[in-house]
Design a protein around this motif. Structure first.
Motif, PDB file in Angstrom:
ATOM      1  N   LEU A 105       0.848  -1.211   0.000  1.00  0.00           N
ATOM      2  CA  LEU A 105       0.000   0.000   0.000  1.00  0.00           C
ATOM      3  C   LEU A 105       0.877   1.252   0.000  1.00  0.00           C
ATOM      4  O   LEU A 105       0.600   2.216  -0.724  1.00  0.00           O
ATOM      5  CB  LEU A 105      -0.919  -0.003   1.232  1.00  0.00           C
ATOM      6  N   GLU A 106       1.933   1.237   0.806  1.00  0.00           N
ATOM      7  CA  GLU A 106       2.830   2.396   0.921  1.00  0.00           C
ATOM      8  C   GLU A 106       3.361   2.813  -0.465  1.00  0.00           C
ATOM      9  O   GLU A 106       3.442   4.017  -0.770  1.00  0.00           O
ATOM     10  CB  GLU A 106       3.987   1.993   1.851  1.00  0.00           C
ATOM     11  N   THR A 107       3.687   1.839  -1.297  1.00  0.00           N
ATOM     12  CA  THR A 107       4.189   2.134  -2.652  1.00  0.00           C
ATOM     13  C   THR A 107       3.111   2.857  -3.456  1.00  0.00           C
ATOM     14  O   THR A 107       3.387   3.846  -4.154  1.00  0.00           O
ATOM     15  CB  THR A 107       4.571   0.801  -3.373  1.00  0.00           C
ATOM     16  N   PHE A 108       1.861   2.395  -3.316  1.00  0.00           N
ATOM     17  CA  PHE A 108       0.768   3.038  -4.064  1.00  0.00           C
ATOM     18  C   PHE A 108       0.494   4.449  -3.537  1.00  0.00           C
ATOM     19  O   PHE A 108       0.160   5.341  -4.310  1.00  0.00           O
ATOM     20  CB  PHE A 108      -0.504   2.180  -4.004  1.00  0.00           C
ATOM     21  N   TYR A 109       0.611   4.631  -2.202  1.00  0.00           N
ATOM     22  CA  TYR A 109       0.396   5.979  -1.635  1.00  0.00           C
ATOM     23  C   TYR A 109       1.321   6.966  -2.340  1.00  0.00           C
ATOM     24  O   TYR A 109       0.914   8.067  -2.713  1.00  0.00           O
ATOM     25  CB  TYR A 109       0.699   6.008  -0.129  1.00  0.00           C
ATOM     26  N   LYS A 110       2.581   6.533  -2.503  1.00  0.00           N
ATOM     27  CA  LYS A 110       3.582   7.432  -3.130  1.00  0.00           C
ATOM     28  C   LYS A 110       3.257   7.643  -4.609  1.00  0.00           C
ATOM     29  O   LYS A 110       3.317   8.753  -5.116  1.00  0.00           O
ATOM     30  CB  LYS A 110       4.988   6.836  -2.998  1.00  0.00           C
ATOM     31  N   LEU A 111       2.884   6.561  -5.295  1.00  0.00           N
ATOM     32  CA  LEU A 111       2.662   6.672  -6.743  1.00  0.00           C
ATOM     33  C   LEU A 111       1.408   7.485  -7.083  1.00  0.00           C
ATOM     34  O   LEU A 111       1.365   8.180  -8.098  1.00  0.00           O
ATOM     35  CB  LEU A 111       2.552   5.268  -7.356  1.00  0.00           C
ATOM     36  N   PHE A 112       0.358   7.406  -6.234  1.00  0.00           N
ATOM     37  CA  PHE A 112      -0.890   8.105  -6.559  1.00  0.00           C
ATOM     38  C   PHE A 112      -1.060   9.423  -5.804  1.00  0.00           C
ATOM     39  O   PHE A 112      -1.904  10.230  -6.164  1.00  0.00           O
ATOM     40  CB  PHE A 112      -2.102   7.196  -6.290  1.00  0.00           C
ATOM     41  N   GLY A 113      -0.289   9.588  -4.707  1.00  0.00           N
ATOM     42  CA  GLY A 113      -0.438  10.823  -3.927  1.00  0.00           C
ATOM     43  C   GLY A 113      -1.724  10.848  -3.123  1.00  0.00           C
ATOM     44  O   GLY A 113      -2.143  11.882  -2.623  1.00  0.00           O
ATOM     45  N   HIS A 114      -2.414   9.698  -3.005  1.00  0.00           N
ATOM     46  CA  HIS A 114      -3.536   9.568  -2.073  1.00  0.00           C
ATOM     47  C   HIS A 114      -3.561   8.132  -1.536  1.00  0.00           C
ATOM     48  O   HIS A 114      -2.783   7.280  -2.006  1.00  0.00           O
ATOM     49  CB  HIS A 114      -4.871   9.982  -2.715  1.00  0.00           C
ATOM     50  N   LYS A 115      -4.452   7.894  -0.544  1.00  0.00           N
ATOM     51  CA  LYS A 115      -4.411   6.591   0.132  1.00  0.00           C
ATOM     52  C   LYS A 115      -5.726   5.825   0.006  1.00  0.00           C
ATOM     53  O   LYS A 115      -6.082   5.034   0.863  1.00  0.00           O
ATOM     54  CB  LYS A 115      -4.047   6.794   1.615  1.00  0.00           C
ATOM     55  N   ARG A 116      -6.469   6.140  -1.072  1.00  0.00           N
ATOM     56  CA  ARG A 116      -7.738   5.418  -1.303  1.00  0.00           C
ATOM     57  C   ARG A 116      -7.440   4.188  -2.182  1.00  0.00           C
ATOM     58  O   ARG A 116      -7.828   4.115  -3.352  1.00  0.00           O
ATOM     59  CB  ARG A 116      -8.745   6.363  -1.975  1.00  0.00           C
ATOM     60  N   ILE A 117      -6.695   3.268  -1.569  1.00  0.00           N
ATOM     61  CA  ILE A 117      -6.212   2.098  -2.313  1.00  0.00           C
ATOM     62  C   ILE A 117      -6.626   0.833  -1.558  1.00  0.00           C
ATOM     63  O   ILE A 117      -6.553   0.797  -0.323  1.00  0.00           O
ATOM     64  CB  ILE A 117      -4.656   2.063  -2.351  1.00  0.00           C
ATOM     65  N   ILE A 118      -7.008  -0.203  -2.278  1.00  0.00           N
ATOM     66  CA  ILE A 118      -7.228  -1.510  -1.651  1.00  0.00           C
ATOM     67  C   ILE A 118      -6.291  -2.506  -2.324  1.00  0.00           C
ATOM     68  O   ILE A 118      -6.171  -2.537  -3.562  1.00  0.00           O
ATOM     69  CB  ILE A 118      -8.694  -1.990  -1.782  1.00  0.00           C
ATOM     70  N   ARG A 119      -5.594  -3.256  -1.480  1.00  0.00           N
ATOM     71  CA  ARG A 119      -4.693  -4.287  -2.011  1.00  0.00           C
ATOM     72  C   ARG A 119      -5.367  -5.643  -1.848  1.00  0.00           C
ATOM     73  O   ARG A 119      -5.767  -6.010  -0.742  1.00  0.00           O
ATOM     74  CB  ARG A 119      -3.387  -4.225  -1.214  1.00  0.00           C
ATOM     75  N   VAL A 120      -5.507  -6.369  -2.954  1.00  0.00           N
ATOM     76  CA  VAL A 120      -6.184  -7.682  -2.918  1.00  0.00           C
ATOM     77  C   VAL A 120      -5.210  -8.768  -3.366  1.00  0.00           C
ATOM     78  O   VAL A 120      -4.447  -8.569  -4.304  1.00  0.00           O
ATOM     79  CB  VAL A 120      -7.420  -7.692  -3.862  1.00  0.00           C
ATOM     80  N   MET A 121      -5.218  -9.888  -2.668  1.00  0.00           N
ATOM     81  CA  MET A 121      -4.453 -11.049  -3.122  1.00  0.00           C
ATOM     82  C   MET A 121      -5.442 -12.130  -3.542  1.00  0.00           C
ATOM     83  O   MET A 121      -6.048 -12.795  -2.695  1.00  0.00           O
ATOM     84  CB  MET A 121      -3.559 -11.556  -1.975  1.00  0.00           C
ATOM     85  N   PRO A 122      -5.662 -12.286  -4.849  1.00  0.00           N
ATOM     86  CA  PRO A 122      -6.603 -13.328  -5.308  1.00  0.00           C
ATOM     87  C   PRO A 122      -5.856 -14.628  -5.624  1.00  0.00           C
ATOM     88  O   PRO A 122      -4.663 -14.716  -5.373  1.00  0.00           O
ATOM     89  CB  PRO A 122      -7.156 -12.707  -6.592  1.00  0.00           C
ATOM     90  N   ASN A 123      -6.544 -15.626  -6.138  1.00  0.00           N
ATOM     91  CA  ASN A 123      -5.834 -16.806  -6.676  1.00  0.00           C
ATOM     92  C   ASN A 123      -6.558 -17.322  -7.925  1.00  0.00           C
ATOM     93  O   ASN A 123      -7.678 -16.889  -8.233  1.00  0.00           O
ATOM     94  CB  ASN A 123      -5.619 -17.891  -5.601  1.00  0.00           C
ATOM     95  N   THR A 124      -5.894 -18.212  -8.654  1.00  0.00           N
ATOM     96  CA  THR A 124      -6.417 -18.599  -9.977  1.00  0.00           C
ATOM     97  C   THR A 124      -7.751 -19.364  -9.968  1.00  0.00           C
ATOM     98  O   THR A 124      -8.485 -19.261 -10.950  1.00  0.00           O
ATOM     99  CB  THR A 124      -5.385 -19.415 -10.786  1.00  0.00           C
ATOM    100  N   PRO A 125      -8.123 -20.124  -8.921  1.00  0.00           N
ATOM    101  CA  PRO A 125      -9.441 -20.771  -8.978  1.00  0.00           C
ATOM    102  C   PRO A 125     -10.611 -19.790  -9.114  1.00  0.00           C
ATOM    103  O   PRO A 125     -11.754 -20.189  -9.338  1.00  0.00           O
ATOM    104  CB  PRO A 125      -9.497 -21.557  -7.662  1.00  0.00           C
ATOM    105  N   MET A 126     -10.297 -18.499  -9.025  1.00  0.00           N
ATOM    106  CA  MET A 126     -11.286 -17.462  -9.335  1.00  0.00           C
ATOM    107  C   MET A 126     -11.842 -17.668 -10.755  1.00  0.00           C
ATOM    108  O   MET A 126     -12.963 -17.300 -11.050  1.00  0.00           O
ATOM    109  CB  MET A 126     -10.559 -16.114  -9.289  1.00  0.00           C
ATOM    110  N   MET A 127     -10.989 -18.282 -11.600  1.00  0.00           N
ATOM    111  CA  MET A 127     -11.392 -18.508 -13.000  1.00  0.00           C
ATOM    112  C   MET A 127     -12.593 -19.433 -13.093  1.00  0.00           C
ATOM    113  O   MET A 127     -13.302 -19.419 -14.087  1.00  0.00           O
ATOM    114  CB  MET A 127     -10.227 -19.111 -13.799  1.00  0.00           C
ATOM    115  N   VAL A 128     -12.804 -20.264 -12.072  1.00  0.00           N
ATOM    116  CA  VAL A 128     -13.980 -21.147 -12.073  1.00  0.00           C
ATOM    117  C   VAL A 128     -14.952 -20.738 -10.961  1.00  0.00           C
ATOM    118  O   VAL A 128     -15.798 -21.529 -10.532  1.00  0.00           O
ATOM    119  CB  VAL A 128     -13.574 -22.646 -11.960  1.00  0.00           C
ATOM    120  N   GLY A 129     -14.798 -19.501 -10.497  1.00  0.00           N
ATOM    121  CA  GLY A 129     -15.750 -18.955  -9.512  1.00  0.00           C
ATOM    122  C   GLY A 129     -15.522 -19.430  -8.084  1.00  0.00           C
ATOM    123  O   GLY A 129     -16.370 -19.230  -7.223  1.00  0.00           O
TER     124      GLY A 129
END
Ligand code: NAD
Length: 269
Positions: A105-129
């Motif tokens: 998140l800290e990296t995104f705060y710097k890159l966007f200049g705001h902190k309205r960021i959500i970090r998600v860790m998904p996985n591949t079985p998402m492909m089958v729901g």
């Protein structure tokens, strides 16, 4: 929440973006015209259109970001910095969701200049729901941002909120986890072949066994310990296998490779 007016842009229309967009359209929770996607690769763009039913796909990241409420960053971690720098100027008032492994998140705060960021860790079985995801909220997220995140990821699996310091553990358990299970299925199927089964039959039996056992845990039919006990008769076949697993330190081996993945995630972060 009413998500019918939400406009969402995917930056990067590869495997994960296709799984999320396709899953959401299939679920009926979102319509294809709510999405825009960008990708540099023609092959990815064509694949995304074919699999997701979303046709609004372009090459211009800035243009695609400008008119959306939510931006989902779905490029590889190595491309994150370049992409964020490119679109930051049109993202002051937007919710940013990153699915990039390892990028904090800290990296995104710097890159966007705001902190309205959500970090998600998904996985591949998402492909089958049947994905398993976890998310951490940035410091300036609104309460409704969490609902938006849930509305995007729950139709393609389960999702849990975690503190960001637990993201390396999430990566090691569910992010990389499908590979461990694929290896287990392959080994179980090969062992069946060694015992005389036809390869296709053995693979199907192994995969279906993992699916069924996982469903029993997921549907709260019992804890893994209780369910193990229920299939183990004294001195029976399962008992013989479990004794052998213990001798071979099966559990300790799993602890070790999960630790290796977590350590690598820390190194990359
Ligand atoms: P992918 O390679 O299939 O998709 C990434 C896409 O981004 C590619 O189609 C590429 O052409 C496109 N791209 C590259 N640079 C671009 C740019 N400047 N502008 C627009 N598009 C660009 O990768 P994926 O497997 O879908 O992974 C996407 C993200 O999801 C990664 O950050 C990864 O860490 C994360 N993730 C992946 C998995 C997994 O198992 N695949 C699991 C969890 C998280």
């Amino acid at each position: 929440m009413d998500t019918s007016k939400l406009k969402i842009t995917f930056i990067g229309a590869g495997k994960m973006a296709t799984a999320i967009a396709g899953g959401l359209v299939k679920s009926g929770k979102y319509t294809p015209n709510q999405f825009t996607a960008t990708d540099k690769s023609e092959a990815s763009r064509e694949h995304f259109i074919e699999k997701s039913q979303v046709t609004n796909i372009i090459q211009d990241n800035i243009q695609a970001s400008k008119f959306s409420d939510v931006i989902i960053l779905a490029v590889k971690p190595q491309q994150i910095e370049e992409v964020c720098k490119e679109i930051a100027e049109v993202c002051h008032d937007k919710l940013i969701i990153s699915i990039a492994a390892g990028t904090k998140l800290e990296t995104f705060y710097k890159l966007f200049g705001h902190k309205r960021i959500i970090r998600v860790m998904p996985n591949t079985p998402m492909m089958v729901g049947i994905g398993a995801s976890a998310f951490s909220m940035g410091e300036q997220c609104k309460e409704t941002d969490k609902d938006i995140c849930l509305s995007i990821f729950s139709p393609v699996g389960k999702i849990h909120q975690v503190e960001e310091r637990h993201m390396d553990a999430v990566t090691a358990v569910s992010g990389s986890g499908p590979a461990y299970v694929f290896q287990f299925i392959k080994a179980l199927a090969d062992a069946g072949v060694q015992q005389g089964l036809q390869p296709e039959v053995s693979l199907d039996l192994a995969a279906q066994t993992v699916l069924g056992a996982a469903m029993m845990v997921s549907l709260n039919q019992g804890t893994p310990e209780e369910l193990t006990k229920a299939v183990t008769s004294p001195n029976g076949t399962t008992y013989a296998a479990l004794c052998c697993m213990e001798q071979l330190q099966f559990k300790e081996t799993i602890y070790k490779f999960v630790e290796a993945a977590a350590n690598r995630s820390i190194e990359l972060g």
